[in-house]
Design a protein around this motif. Structure first.
Motif, PDB file in Angstrom:
ATOM      1  N   GLY A  60       0.796  -1.205   0.000  1.00  0.00           N
ATOM      2  CA  GLY A  60       0.000   0.000   0.000  1.00  0.00           C
ATOM      3  C   GLY A  60       0.834   1.262   0.000  1.00  0.00           C
ATOM      4  N   SER A  61       0.150   2.389   0.100  1.00  0.00           N
ATOM      5  CA  SER A  61       0.793   3.693   0.038  1.00  0.00           C
ATOM      6  C   SER A  61       0.351   4.567   1.192  1.00  0.00           C
ATOM      7  N   LEU A  62       1.197   5.522   1.508  1.00  0.00           N
ATOM      8  CA  LEU A  62       0.919   6.475   2.557  1.00  0.00           C
ATOM      9  C   LEU A  62       1.681   7.747   2.239  1.00  0.00           C
ATOM     10  N   ARG A  63       1.117   8.889   2.591  1.00  0.00           N
ATOM     11  CA  ARG A  63       1.779  10.163   2.377  1.00  0.00           C
ATOM     12  C   ARG A  63       1.931  10.892   3.699  1.00  0.00           C
ATOM     13  N   LEU A  64       3.160  11.170   4.064  1.00  0.00           N
ATOM     14  CA  LEU A  64       3.452  11.915   5.267  1.00  0.00           C
ATOM     15  C   LEU A  64       3.632  13.389   4.943  1.00  0.00           C
ATOM     16  N   SER A  65       3.244  14.240   5.874  1.00  0.00           N
ATOM     17  CA  SER A  65       3.419  15.675   5.726  1.00  0.00           C
ATOM     18  C   SER A  65       4.134  16.229   6.938  1.00  0.00           C
ATOM     19  N   CYS A  66       4.915  17.254   6.722  1.00  0.00           N
ATOM     20  CA  CYS A  66       5.584  17.958   7.801  1.00  0.00           C
ATOM     21  C   CYS A  66       5.470  19.448   7.537  1.00  0.00           C
ATOM     22  N   VAL A  67       4.856  20.153   8.457  1.00  0.00           N
ATOM     23  CA  VAL A  67       4.686  21.596   8.336  1.00  0.00           C
ATOM     24  C   VAL A  67       5.667  22.297   9.259  1.00  0.00           C
ATOM     25  N   ALA A  68       6.450  23.188   8.692  1.00  0.00           N
ATOM     26  CA  ALA A  68       7.389  23.989   9.463  1.00  0.00           C
ATOM     27  C   ALA A  68       6.791  25.358   9.745  1.00  0.00           C
ATOM     28  N   SER A  69       7.034  25.853  10.933  1.00  0.00           N
ATOM     29  CA  SER A  69       6.577  27.182  11.299  1.00  0.00           C
ATOM     30  C   SER A  69       7.675  27.889  12.078  1.00  0.00           C
ATOM     31  N   GLY A  70       7.502  29.176  12.269  1.00  0.00           N
ATOM     32  CA  GLY A  70       8.515  29.971  12.925  1.00  0.00           C
ATOM     33  C   GLY A  70       9.439  30.602  11.902  1.00  0.00           C
ATOM     34  N   SER A  71      10.728  30.492  12.132  1.00  0.00           N
ATOM     35  CA  SER A  71      11.726  31.112  11.260  1.00  0.00           C
ATOM     36  C   SER A  71      12.042  30.220  10.067  1.00  0.00           C
ATOM     37  N   THR A  72      11.026  29.970   9.251  1.00  0.00           N
ATOM     38  CA  THR A  72      11.192  29.035   8.142  1.00  0.00           C
ATOM     39  C   THR A  72      12.147  29.544   7.077  1.00  0.00           C
ATOM     40  N   PHE A  73      12.392  30.840   7.033  1.00  0.00           N
ATOM     41  CA  PHE A  73      13.320  31.398   6.051  1.00  0.00           C
ATOM     42  C   PHE A  73      14.745  30.924   6.282  1.00  0.00           C
ATOM     43  N   THR A  74      15.022  30.410   7.460  1.00  0.00           N
ATOM     44  CA  THR A  74      16.368  29.939   7.776  1.00  0.00           C
ATOM     45  C   THR A  74      16.638  28.522   7.282  1.00  0.00           C
ATOM     46  N   ILE A  75      15.615  27.814   6.805  1.00  0.00           N
ATOM     47  CA  ILE A  75      15.742  26.399   6.478  1.00  0.00           C
ATOM     48  C   ILE A  75      16.319  26.188   5.085  1.00  0.00           C
ATOM     49  N   ASP A  76      17.328  25.347   5.021  1.00  0.00           N
ATOM     50  CA  ASP A  76      17.871  24.905   3.739  1.00  0.00           C
ATOM     51  C   ASP A  76      17.359  23.510   3.398  1.00  0.00           C
ATOM     52  N   VAL A  77      17.743  22.536   4.205  1.00  0.00           N
ATOM     53  CA  VAL A  77      17.412  21.149   3.931  1.00  0.00           C
ATOM     54  C   VAL A  77      16.256  20.690   4.820  1.00  0.00           C
ATOM     55  N   MET A  78      15.295  20.016   4.220  1.00  0.00           N
ATOM     56  CA  MET A  78      14.270  19.330   4.975  1.00  0.00           C
ATOM     57  C   MET A  78      14.294  17.863   4.587  1.00  0.00           C
ATOM     58  N   GLY A  79      13.962  17.023   5.534  1.00  0.00           N
ATOM     59  CA  GLY A  79      14.011  15.613   5.231  1.00  0.00           C
ATOM     60  C   GLY A  79      13.276  14.761   6.230  1.00  0.00           C
ATOM     61  N   TRP A  80      13.356  13.473   5.970  1.00  0.00           N
ATOM     62  CA  TRP A  80      12.712  12.475   6.806  1.00  0.00           C
ATOM     63  C   TRP A  80      13.723  11.445   7.272  1.00  0.00           C
ATOM     64  N   TYR A  81      13.630  11.092   8.527  1.00  0.00           N
ATOM     65  CA  TYR A  81      14.388  10.016   9.120  1.00  0.00           C
ATOM     66  C   TYR A  81      13.397   9.043   9.740  1.00  0.00           C
ATOM     67  N   ARG A  82      13.852   7.839  10.006  1.00  0.00           N
ATOM     68  CA  ARG A  82      12.974   6.876  10.645  1.00  0.00           C
ATOM     69  C   ARG A  82      13.752   6.034  11.640  1.00  0.00           C
ATOM     70  N   GLN A  83      13.032   5.537  12.614  1.00  0.00           N
ATOM     71  CA  GLN A  83      13.619   4.671  13.610  1.00  0.00           C
ATOM     72  C   GLN A  83      12.679   3.503  13.857  1.00  0.00           C
TER      73      GLN A  83
END
Length: 118
Positions: free
Chosen positions: A16-39
């Motif tokens: 099957g399939s699933l779609r994850l979302s991550c919303v950033a807030s605050g000082s988002t202008f400072t962000i270069d890389v966004m990503g996903w990790y898992r454990q």
């Protein structure tokens, strides 16, 4: 300061399939890389996928061809489209943001659980 909030986790059947979302807030202008990790249970946290503000992507070998990372136009939301899910994909998935070098900070979300059943 940046806050990251993940959503979209749940239980799906293998294949099957699933779609994850991550919303950033605050000082988002400072962000270069966004990503996903898992454990996964009993394992170390590992990189799943990253995407830079310029659109460059990186994937773990285990998810190449199955997962796709994307970001919206404002680059304050990152998605992980997960297809052909396998039981070994079961893990807590964490959103991560890495700032541009002059800011020298990184941030983590609190995670969302993905369970893939056989």
């Amino acid at each position: 300061q940046v806050q990251l909030v993940e959503s979209g986790g749940g239980t799906v059947q293998a294949g099957g399939s699933l779609r994850l979302s991550c919303v950033a807030s605050g000082s988002t202008f400072t962000i270069d890389v966004m990503g996903w990790y898992r454990q996964a249970p009993g394992k170390q946290r590992e990189l799943v996928a990253t995407r830079t503000s310029g659109g460059r992507t990186n994937y773990a070998d285990s998810v190449k061809g199955r997962f796709t990372i994307s970001r919206n136009n404002a680059k304050d939301t990152v998605y992980l489209q997960m297809n052909s899910l396998k039981p070994e994909d079961t893990a807590v998935y964490y959103c991560h943001a890495d700032t541009f070098g002059e800011y020298g900070k990184d941030y983590w979300g609190t995670g969302t659980l993905v369970t893939v059943s056989s």
